[in-house]
Design an enzyme around this catalytic site. Structure first.
Site, PDB file in Angstrom:
ATOM      1  N   GLU A  67       1.318 -35.667 -14.673  1.00 49.15           N
ATOM      2  CA  GLU A  67       2.601 -36.249 -14.275  1.00 49.15           C
ATOM      3  C   GLU A  67       2.465 -37.710 -13.850  1.00 49.15           C
ATOM      4  OE1 GLU A  67       2.975 -31.780 -13.637  1.00 49.15           O
ATOM      5  OE2 GLU A  67       1.460 -33.322 -13.177  1.00 49.15           O
ATOM      6  N   PHE A 129       6.651 -19.924  -4.110  1.00 47.23           N
ATOM      7  CA  PHE A 129       5.618 -20.419  -5.021  1.00 47.23           C
ATOM      8  C   PHE A 129       6.060 -21.734  -5.657  1.00 47.23           C
ATOM      9  CE2 PHE A 129       3.870 -20.495  -9.423  1.00 47.23           C
ATOM     10  CZ  PHE A 129       2.535 -20.677  -9.081  1.00 47.23           C
ATOM     11  N   GLN A 130       5.204 -22.723  -5.571  1.00 48.82           N
ATOM     12  CA  GLN A 130       5.429 -24.064  -6.101  1.00 48.82           C
ATOM     13  C   GLN A 130       6.679 -24.721  -5.505  1.00 48.82           C
ATOM     14  OE1 GLN A 130       5.095 -23.995 -10.449  1.00 48.82           O
ATOM     15  NE2 GLN A 130       2.901 -24.348 -10.258  1.00 48.82           N
ATOM     16  N   LYS A 179      16.256 -24.189  -9.917  1.00 47.08           N
ATOM     17  CA  LYS A 179      16.258 -23.481 -11.196  1.00 47.08           C
ATOM     18  C   LYS A 179      17.568 -22.752 -11.458  1.00 47.08           C
ATOM     19  CE  LYS A 179      13.326 -20.610 -14.135  1.00 47.08           C
ATOM     20  NZ  LYS A 179      12.059 -19.864 -14.246  1.00 47.08           N
ATOM     21  N   MET A 488     -13.219 -55.320  -7.264  1.00 46.15           N
ATOM     22  CA  MET A 488     -12.666 -56.071  -6.146  1.00 46.15           C
ATOM     23  C   MET A 488     -13.189 -55.540  -4.817  1.00 46.15           C
ATOM     24  SD  MET A 488     -10.900 -58.751  -5.592  1.00 46.15           S
ATOM     25  CE  MET A 488      -9.706 -59.119  -6.878  1.00 46.15           C
TER      26      MET A 488
END
Length: 580
Positions: A67, A129-130, A179, A488
């Protein structure tokens, strides 16, 4: 954020069932109304209704392999096209993997519209969940975020999201869709327009302030314009150039403002700031009038604030009133769009500054204190690699970078003369940004070659997107300036920590050319400049994805440099003055 909307009526030739859709279908119909033709994402359980609707939607979806890769692609797309980048991810870890990209886009004012799936409304707050509180997590790093609780509100919310992302100071907007909402059905009506009571950006500046600026310029003897990315976002570069030529004012760019003025223009002083040119930094420090346009006075630009532009009256033009006076005290504030500001300035007529002696002095500084590096002929210097890239492409290229030494060298040695050809992470300084951002840039336009200049550390953070450029045949050329270190970090440890290289050296890097080949992408290993020239030409001619692993010297540093806590005029590593 409440809104009054005027809705488009349903076509009377269609029956009710033809205009009834579920939330997922409505989402894609809304995207079509917003003329979205490409999006970036990764599926998951809470977004399955949406991905099922995508199956029949006429919108191209780029399946990233992470993602974070997807949202950086959307940033690159937004940066080079000016259109909002659209991202789709699932709930929980899918949403949290977007956080870095959201913060990056927020800092750099890039327009994104991001959709995240969420667990069903009845499960929110149960640690399902999630499940993750994506609104709470992203509130500080989005311009606006909202969770849809009623499918009937979805079209209005999407319309508002695109409006907010692209008006005023641009930025990311996130829409969280449970959902059950994406699966619920309703009649589809898309608003024709949106009126947000709490969001009415000022675009046309106050004419009184414009006239004050005109008067200040007419009296100035040492004026300087500091032009930031806001000039590019406003598409004000042509008017800016017309103005500076008539007013006889030299220009310096911030890191993200590069391309706002042609690099070869005699009034251009180079980039300013921590690794800016001697001429640009000294011009700011000696100016009697500093005009900032679309820049926010970042600490990497100003150095020590109490010694920044000590002799100058300050004029600040910005679309975001919150930036004016935030870091640097402003004498003449001008709130508005940069393009509108220059329109008014040109309409009012230009009284040129008394700057000829000043311009002669600046020209002398350019000659006396150019950018420099020592080319011993024995080791491959990164600056030499970038000079070859610049000479080969002659400005007809889009370049994306991560953050670090390679970013600063690219800003110094690639000459940007046209807007929207420079894609880099500025405010957040995100490693792993450059490669996927280059993918998004390449998908946004297909006329110019796209090159990602990255370090060996940052490239490994989103290396999985090699499969994306192979699968979709995206001709991004990735040049790794491989110094086997976090460059750096290593430079700062050398200068400020007595050479204690704590966890900054990377002696066990993979063979990047072989890794690329494993993903189906052409890989090159080069260790001298002649081999690099051959590899670059071959990659450019092939119009296919490629990775060029360039083994450069490890101990090269970026100069000039303004050390933290010092003023812009206290540069070290300046040719002709105090070379380290």
């Amino acid at each position: 954020m409440s809104a009054h909307v005027k809705e488009r009526s349903i076509d009377p030739s269609k029956n009710e069932s033809e205009c009834t859709m579920n939330g997922a279908q409505i989402l894609f119909e809304c995207l079509k109304q917003e003329q979205v033709d490409i999006m970036f994402g990764y599926p998951g359980g809470a977004a399955l209704h949406i991905y099922d609707a995508l199956y029949k939607a006429d919108i191209r979806h780029i399946l990233a392999r992470h993602e974070q890769g997807a949202i950086h692609m959307a940033e690159g797309y937004a940066r080079t096209t000016g259109k909002p980048g659209v991202v789709l991810a699932t709930s929980g870890p899918g949403a949290t993997n977007l956080v870095t990209g959201l913060a990056d886009a927020y800092m750099d004012s890039l327009p994104l519209v991001v959709f995240t799936g969420q667990v069903a409304s009845t499960a929110i707050g149960t640690d399902a969940f999630q499940e993750a509180d994506v609104l709470g997590i992203t509130m500080p790093i989005t311009k606006h975020n909202i969770q849809v609780r009623d499918v009937r509100d979805l079209p209005r919310i999407i319309k508002e999201a695109f409006y907010i992302a692209t008006n005023g100071r641009k930025g990311p907007v996130l829409i969280d869709i449970p959902k059950d909402v994406s699966g619920a059905e309703t009649l589809f009506n898309y608003p024709d327009e949106v009126q947000l009571r709490g969001f009415k950006p000022t675009t046309v500046p106050n004419l009184v302030q414009i006239r004050k600026m005109k008067q200040a310029v007419s009296k100035a003897k040492k004026p300087v314009i500091l032009a930031g990315a806001g000039v590019l976002f406003a598409q004000a570069n042509t008017l800016l150039l017309e103005y500076v030529e008539k007013a006889r004012i030299p220009v310096t760019n911030t890191l993200l403002g590069l391309g706002g003025v042609p690099a070869e223009h005699p009034l251009f002083l180079g980039m300013c700031g921590m690794h800016g040119t001697f001429t640009a930094n000294m011009a700011i420090q000696q100016a009697d009038l500093l005009i900032s346009v679309g820049a926010r006075f970042d600490d990497r630009v100003t150095g020590r604030l109490d010694q920044f532009a000590p002799n100058a009256r300050v004029i600040h033009i910005d679309i975001d009133p919150a930036e004016i006076g935030k870091n640097v005290e402003t004498d003449i504030p001008i709130v508005g769009d940069a393009k509108e500001a220059f329109k008014l300035l040109l309409q009012e007529g230009i009284e040129a500054a008394h700057s000829e002696d000043w311009l002669t002095e600046l020209s002398g500084w350019k000659q006396q204190h150019p950018l420099w590096y020592e080319n011993d002929g024995q080791t491959l210097k990164p600056q030499n690699v970038l000079e070859v890239l610049n000479d080969t492409t002659k400005g007809e290229v889009i370049v994306a970078t991560d953050v670090g030494q390679h970013q600063m060298w690219t800003a110094q040695y690639i000459h940007f003369s046209t807007p929207d050809r420079w894609v880099s992470s500025g405010g957040l300084g995100t490693m792993g940004f450059g490669f996927p951002a280059a993918i998004g840039a390449a998908l946004g336009q297909q006329e110019l070659p796209v090159v990602a200049v990255v370090g060996d550390g940052g490239f490994q953070m989103n290396i999985q997107e090699l499969v994306t450029i192979n699968n979709y045949h995206i001709p991004v050329i990735t040049i790794i300036l491989n110094n086997a270190s976090l460059g750096m970090v290593r430079q700062w440890q050398e200068i400020f920590y007595d050479g204690r290289y704590s966890q900054s050296l990377l002696p066990q890097n993979p063979d990047f050319a072989k890794v690329a080949e494993a993903f189906g992408v052409k890989g090159y290993n080069v260790s001298n400049i002649d081999d690099f020239k051959v590899a670059l030409q071959e990659a450019l001619q092939s119009k296919a994805p490629a990775v060029i692993d360039v083994q450069v010297t490890q101990n090269e540093n970026v100069f000039p440099m303004v050390s933290p806590g010092t003023a812009l005029h206290e540069m070290v590593g300046v040719k002709g003055r105090d070379i380290l």
